[in-house]
Design a protein around this motif. Structure first.
Motif, PDB file in Angstrom:
ATOM      1  N   THR A 182      -6.199 -43.966  13.888  1.00 54.84           N
ATOM      2  CA  THR A 182      -7.131 -45.027  13.529  1.00 54.84           C
ATOM      3  C   THR A 182      -8.109 -45.211  14.674  1.00 54.84           C
ATOM      4  N   CYS A 183      -9.385 -45.232  14.386  1.00 54.16           N
ATOM      5  CA  CYS A 183     -10.385 -45.390  15.432  1.00 54.16           C
ATOM      6  C   CYS A 183     -10.202 -46.733  16.130  1.00 54.16           C
ATOM      7  N   THR A 184     -10.142 -46.697  17.448  1.00 55.00           N
ATOM      8  CA  THR A 184      -9.801 -47.902  18.221  1.00 55.00           C
ATOM      9  C   THR A 184     -10.854 -48.220  19.279  1.00 55.00           C
ATOM     10  N   ALA A 185     -10.607 -49.233  20.050  1.00 58.07           N
ATOM     11  CA  ALA A 185     -11.637 -49.799  20.928  1.00 58.07           C
ATOM     12  C   ALA A 185     -11.659 -49.163  22.307  1.00 58.07           C
ATOM     13  N   PRO A 186     -12.843 -49.128  22.972  1.00 62.12           N
ATOM     14  CA  PRO A 186     -12.902 -48.722  24.370  1.00 62.12           C
ATOM     15  C   PRO A 186     -12.359 -49.827  25.251  1.00 62.12           C
ATOM     16  N   VAL A 480       4.266 -61.159  13.001  1.00 60.14           N
ATOM     17  CA  VAL A 480       4.582 -60.082  12.064  1.00 60.14           C
ATOM     18  C   VAL A 480       3.985 -58.798  12.620  1.00 60.14           C
ATOM     19  N   TYR A 481       4.744 -57.718  12.560  1.00 58.64           N
ATOM     20  CA  TYR A 481       4.286 -56.408  13.019  1.00 58.64           C
ATOM     21  C   TYR A 481       4.325 -55.438  11.840  1.00 58.64           C
ATOM     22  N   ALA A 482       3.437 -54.461  11.854  1.00 57.08           N
ATOM     23  CA  ALA A 482       3.347 -53.567  10.698  1.00 57.08           C
ATOM     24  C   ALA A 482       2.943 -52.166  11.119  1.00 57.08           C
ATOM     25  N   SER A 483       3.331 -51.200  10.310  1.00 60.06           N
ATOM     26  CA  SER A 483       2.857 -49.828  10.456  1.00 60.06           C
ATOM     27  C   SER A 483       2.825 -49.161   9.088  1.00 60.06           C
ATOM     28  N   ARG A 484       1.999 -48.131   8.999  1.00 54.59           N
ATOM     29  CA  ARG A 484       1.859 -47.360   7.764  1.00 54.59           C
ATOM     30  C   ARG A 484       2.208 -45.894   8.047  1.00 54.59           C
ATOM     31  N   THR A 485       3.039 -45.320   7.194  1.00 54.59           N
ATOM     32  CA  THR A 485       3.392 -43.903   7.305  1.00 54.59           C
ATOM     33  C   THR A 485       2.777 -43.134   6.150  1.00 54.59           C
ATOM     34  N   LEU A 486       2.073 -42.051   6.478  1.00 53.44           N
ATOM     35  CA  LEU A 486       1.569 -41.105   5.486  1.00 53.44           C
ATOM     36  C   LEU A 486       2.415 -39.846   5.547  1.00 53.44           C
ATOM     37  N   THR A 487       2.719 -39.257   4.392  1.00 52.11           N
ATOM     38  CA  THR A 487       3.511 -38.029   4.349  1.00 52.11           C
ATOM     39  C   THR A 487       2.780 -36.962   3.544  1.00 52.11           C
ATOM     40  N   ALA A 488       3.031 -35.719   3.904  1.00 54.51           N
ATOM     41  CA  ALA A 488       2.459 -34.581   3.176  1.00 54.51           C
ATOM     42  C   ALA A 488       3.312 -33.359   3.482  1.00 54.51           C
ATOM     43  N   THR A 489       4.149 -32.959   2.540  1.00 51.89           N
ATOM     44  CA  THR A 489       5.028 -31.803   2.739  1.00 51.89           C
ATOM     45  C   THR A 489       4.276 -30.521   2.438  1.00 51.89           C
ATOM     46  N   ASP A 490       4.368 -29.566   3.354  1.00 49.06           N
ATOM     47  CA  ASP A 490       3.705 -28.276   3.182  1.00 49.06           C
ATOM     48  C   ASP A 490       4.671 -27.169   3.572  1.00 49.06           C
ATOM     49  N   GLY A 491       4.988 -26.301   2.644  1.00 52.51           N
ATOM     50  CA  GLY A 491       5.909 -25.213   2.931  1.00 52.51           C
ATOM     51  C   GLY A 491       7.296 -25.696   3.313  1.00 52.51           C
ATOM     52  N   ILE A 493       7.944 -28.240   5.120  1.00 51.76           N
ATOM     53  CA  ILE A 493       7.883 -28.982   6.380  1.00 51.76           C
ATOM     54  C   ILE A 493       7.389 -30.396   6.088  1.00 51.76           C
ATOM     55  N   PRO A 494       8.178 -31.415   6.452  1.00 47.88           N
ATOM     56  CA  PRO A 494       7.836 -32.800   6.105  1.00 47.88           C
ATOM     57  C   PRO A 494       6.792 -33.396   7.036  1.00 47.88           C
ATOM     58  N   GLY A 495       5.541 -33.045   6.838  1.00 48.95           N
ATOM     59  CA  GLY A 495       4.480 -33.582   7.674  1.00 48.95           C
ATOM     60  C   GLY A 495       4.331 -35.076   7.500  1.00 48.95           C
ATOM     61  N   PHE A 496       4.040 -35.777   8.596  1.00 40.98           N
ATOM     62  CA  PHE A 496       3.847 -37.219   8.529  1.00 40.98           C
ATOM     63  C   PHE A 496       3.095 -37.716   9.752  1.00 40.98           C
ATOM     64  N   THR A 497       2.522 -38.904   9.610  1.00 41.37           N
ATOM     65  CA  THR A 497       1.838 -39.569  10.716  1.00 41.37           C
ATOM     66  C   THR A 497       1.965 -41.066  10.505  1.00 41.37           C
ATOM     67  N   VAL A 498       2.046 -41.820  11.602  1.00 38.39           N
ATOM     68  CA  VAL A 498       2.275 -43.263  11.542  1.00 38.39           C
ATOM     69  C   VAL A 498       1.174 -43.976  12.313  1.00 38.39           C
ATOM     70  N   GLN A 499       0.561 -44.982  11.680  1.00 39.47           N
ATOM     71  CA  GLN A 499      -0.426 -45.818  12.354  1.00 39.47           C
ATOM     72  C   GLN A 499       0.033 -47.280  12.335  1.00 39.47           C
ATOM     73  N   THR A 500      -0.069 -47.942  13.481  1.00 38.21           N
ATOM     74  CA  THR A 500       0.277 -49.356  13.562  1.00 38.21           C
ATOM     75  C   THR A 500      -0.911 -50.210  13.107  1.00 38.21           C
ATOM     76  N   LEU A 501      -0.626 -51.487  12.791  1.00 34.21           N
ATOM     77  CA  LEU A 501      -1.655 -52.380  12.269  1.00 34.21           C
ATOM     78  C   LEU A 501      -1.778 -53.634  13.135  1.00 34.21           C
ATOM     79  N   PRO A 502      -2.446 -53.554  14.270  1.00 34.09           N
ATOM     80  CA  PRO A 502      -2.714 -54.775  15.046  1.00 34.09           C
ATOM     81  C   PRO A 502      -3.836 -55.570  14.399  1.00 34.09           C
ATOM     82  N   ASP A 503      -4.014 -56.794  14.844  1.00 31.27           N
ATOM     83  CA  ASP A 503      -5.059 -57.671  14.320  1.00 31.27           C
ATOM     84  C   ASP A 503      -6.421 -56.975  14.344  1.00 31.27           C
TER      85      ASP A 503
END
Length: 522
Positions: A182-186, A480-491, A493-503
Motif C-alpha cells: 500500500t502506498c505510504t507516507a514519506p 481496533v487493528y486490521a489487516s487484509r490478506t490477498l491470495t493467489a495460488t499458482d502451480g 504454490i499458495p501465493g499471498f500478501t498482507v497489508q495492514t490498515l492504519p488510520d
C-alpha cells in the motif's frame, strides 16, 4: 472490467508519500454553531508515490486507486496517478572521441534531445490512472520489468483517505509469488525488523525522495549482537525526485538471518520500503513497523500459516521484556513455551512460533512487563509445505482509528482480519462498488475483547472487477487493528500478501474559529 493500461517505462522503486491539509471556511452567517463542526475537517490535498513493482520480466502488476466517501468533502476535485518523469541517461564521451562528428551532427542532436525532453514531459504529465468519483475504485495494469514508479496527487473530495494498492504476481524466479504494498507516507525515520543478508535472501531497501532538493539518509543495521558494521551506509544522498535501491548485502560482509534496518534521514524526507526476495520462499514487500512502543499489535496472521517467525528490536540501550500473546477467536492465549520474550537493548531478537494460529484467525499482541523499553516488531509468515511454500511479512501497525481503507479485493481471494485487544468494539465494514460495476454493501461486526475475527465480507451485489474495503471503528476509545490478506495460488504454490490498515488520516483537527481570531489578535 474497466482497466487503464499503463505505459511501460524504465523506473526504479519509489515509495509512497501521503500529506494532507485542511482550510477553514467562514462561520455560517445563519448563526448556527459551526465552530464545533469545523473542529475536524476533511483534508484537501493528498500525494502518493507508488514503487516500481518488479525487476522480473514475468511480473504482472495491478494498481487500484480508491477514495472513500467522506462527509463534508464533496465530490469535486480530482485524483491522478502518472508515471514518474524519466531522467536522461546520456553521458558525454570521457575521451572526447568522435568530436568532429559530434560537431557536424550537433544541430540534429540538439533537436533530438529537445524532442526527447518534450516526449518525457508529456509522458510524465499524462495521467495513467485517474479515479472518476469518490466511492468507486479504478484499476490500471502494467507488465514486465519496466513497470514505472507512479506519482499521484488528489485534491478536493478525492483527497480524504485516498489509497492505492499495488499487487504484483511473479510466476517464476527469485522472489516469485504475490507481492503487495500500500502506498505510504514519506518521513524522516523508519524501522524494518525482519530483513536479512543470508545467502538465500536478496533484500533491497528503497529510498525515495519526493521533494525538490536532495535528501541525506543513514542506513543502520542491527543484528543479534548489536550494531553491524557497514561500509557505505552513512550519508547517502538521494537526489531530488529520485529513488535509490540499496542491496543490504553490499553494506556488510556479515551474513545474518534476522536483522533490523533503521533509516534515519538527516536532511529532507524520504519514502522507504524493503523488497525481500527469497530463493525458495518467494518474496514480498516489508512495510515499516509502527513507531517504537511498549505495546504492539501484529494483526491478521493467516490461519493456515505453517511457520511464523517474530522479529523484535529494542532501540537504545535499555532491555525490553515482553509478554507474547495470541488474540484468537476465543480470546487471548499464550503460545506454549513462548510466554515472554527478552530483547536486549540495541539488539535484534527472533523467535520461531511455528504454526501458532493452528487453523484459526489470530493476531500477535506484545505487551510490556514492568519497566520494559519500547520496541519495533514484524513477523514473517510462511504458507504451504515442501517446495510449494510462499512467504509474506506483517509489521506491527497503528490502529484503525476513525477509518481505514484497502483496495484491490476480489470476491473470493480476500480475508479481512479485525482484532480488539483491550475492549469489545463495534466495527463497520463497507465494500465499495466494483471497478467494473456493482452496488456497495455494509455490515457491522462486534469484535469481543482480546479476540481476532476473520469476518465474512459484505461482497457488493452484482460485483464486477475488484472492490475496496473501508473499516470504521464505531467504539470510541477502544483500539481496533486490521489487516487484509490477498491470495493467489499458482502451480500449487499458495501465493499471498498482507497489508495492514492504519488510520487513513482523511481528516484533520483544526482550532475553532474564535480561537483563530484570538491568535491573530495577539
Amino acid at each position: 472490467m474497466n482497466r487503464t493500461t499503463l505505459s511501460l517505462i524504465a523506473g526504479t522503486v519509489a515509495l509512497a508519500a501521503i500529506t494532507g491539509f485542511a482550510s477553514l471556511s467562514e462561520p455560517d452567517a445563519s448563526g448556527t454553531d459551526t465552530a464545533e463542526a469545523a473542529a475536524v475537517l476533511p483534508v484537501e490535498r493528498s500525494g502518493l508515490l507508488c514503487p516500481a513493482p518488479s525487476a522480473s520480466d514475468l511480473a504482472e502488476t495491478t494498481y487500484t486507486s480508491f477514495t472513500p466517501v467522506t462527509k463534508g468533502a464533496g465530490s469535486d476535485g480530482s485524483a491522478q496517478l502518472q508515471a514518474a518523469p524519466r531522467e536522461s541517461t546520456d553521458t558525454p564521451d570521457a575521451d572526447g572521441s568522435d568530436t568532429d562528428k559530434a560537431d557536424t551532427d550537433q544541430a540534429d542532436t540538439d533537436k533530438a534531445d529537445t524532442d526527447k525532453a518534450d516526449d518525457d514531459k508529456k509522458t510524465a504529465a499524462k495521467p495513467v490512472l485517474a479515479p472518476k468519483a469518490p466511492g468507486t475504485p479504478v484499476t490500471g495494469e502494467t507488465s514486465g520489468a519496466d513497470g514505472p514508479a507512479l506519482v499521484g496527487t488528489a485534491e478536493g473530495g478525492f483527497a480524504p483517505g485516498w489509497t492505492v494498492q499495488q499487487t504484483t504476481q511473479v510466476t517464476a524466479g527469485n522472489g516469485r509469488g504475490l507481492l503487495g504494498v500500500t502506498c505510504t507516507a514519506p518521513d524522516t525515520e523508519f524501522w524494518f525488523p525482519g530483513v536479512s543478508t543470508a545467502a538465500d535472501r536478496t533484500d533491497y531497501v528503497h529510498l525515495t525522495n519526493p521533494d525538490d532538493s536532495a535528501a541525506v539518509a543513514d542506513i543502520e543495521l542491527y543484528g543479534k549482537d548489536g550494531a553491524v558494521a557497514t561500509t557505505v551506509g552513512e550519508g547517502l544522498t538521494i537526489p531530488a525526485h529520485s529513488t535509490e535501491p540499496i542491496l543490504l548485502s553490499t553494506l556488510t560482509g556479515e551474513k545474518q538471518d534476522d536483522l533490523t534496518v533503521h533509516v534515519n534521514v538527516r536532511s529532507g524526507r524520504v519514502g522507504a520500503a524493503v523488497q525481500a526476495l527469497d530463493d525458495k520462499l518467494g518474496g514480498d514487500w516489508l512495510a515499516a513497523s509502527t513507531d517504537p512502543a511498549g505495546t504492539l499489535v501484529v494483526p491478521g496472521i493467516p490461519k493456515d500459516a505453517t511457520a511464523v517467525r517474530l522479529v523484535v528490536f529494542a532501540p537504545g540501550d535499555t532491555d525490553a521484556d515482553l509478554k507474547v500473546q495470541l488474540a484468537a477467536p476465543t480470546g487471548l492465549i499464550t503460545p506454549a513455551g513462548q510466554e515472554t520474550l527478552h530483547v536486549k537493548g540495541g539488539m535484534t531478537t527472533a523467535v520461531d512460533l511455528g504454526d501458532v494460529t493452528r487453523g484459526e484467525a489470530g493476531s500477535l499482541v506484545l505487551t510490556p512487563t514492568d519497566g520494559s523499553a519500547p520496541v519495533v516488531a514484524a513477523v514473517r509468515v510462511v504458507r504451504g509445505k515442501g517446495d510449494k511454500q510462499e512467504s509474506a511479512f506483517i509489521p506491527a501497525t497503528a490502529q484503525v482509528g476513525a477509518r481505514a481503507s484497502v483496495a484491490g479485493n476480489g470476491a473470493k481471494d480476500t480475508t479481512l482480519s479485525l482484532t480488539a485487544p483491550t475492549g469489545t468494539a463495534k466495527v463497520k465494514v463497507t465494500a465499495s462498488a466494483g471497478t467494473g460495476g456493482g452496488t456497495a454493501a455494509s455490515q457491522t461486526y462486534t469484535i469481543k475483547q482480546g479476540t481476532t475475527q476473520d469476518v465474512r465480507l459484505p461482497v457488493p451485489a452484482g460485483l464486477k472487477g475488484t472492490y475496496a474495503l473501508t473499516v470504521e471503528n464505531l467504539t470510541a476509545g477502544t483500539p481496533v487493528y486490521a489487516s487484509r490478506t490477498l491470495t493467489a495460488t499458482d502451480g500449487g504454490i499458495p501465493g499471498f500478501t498482507v497489508q495492514t490498515l492504519p488510520d487513513d488520516r482523511g481528516t484533520v483537527a483544526v482550532p475553532e474559529a474564535d480561537e483563530d481570531l484570538r491568535v491573530l489578535q495577539k
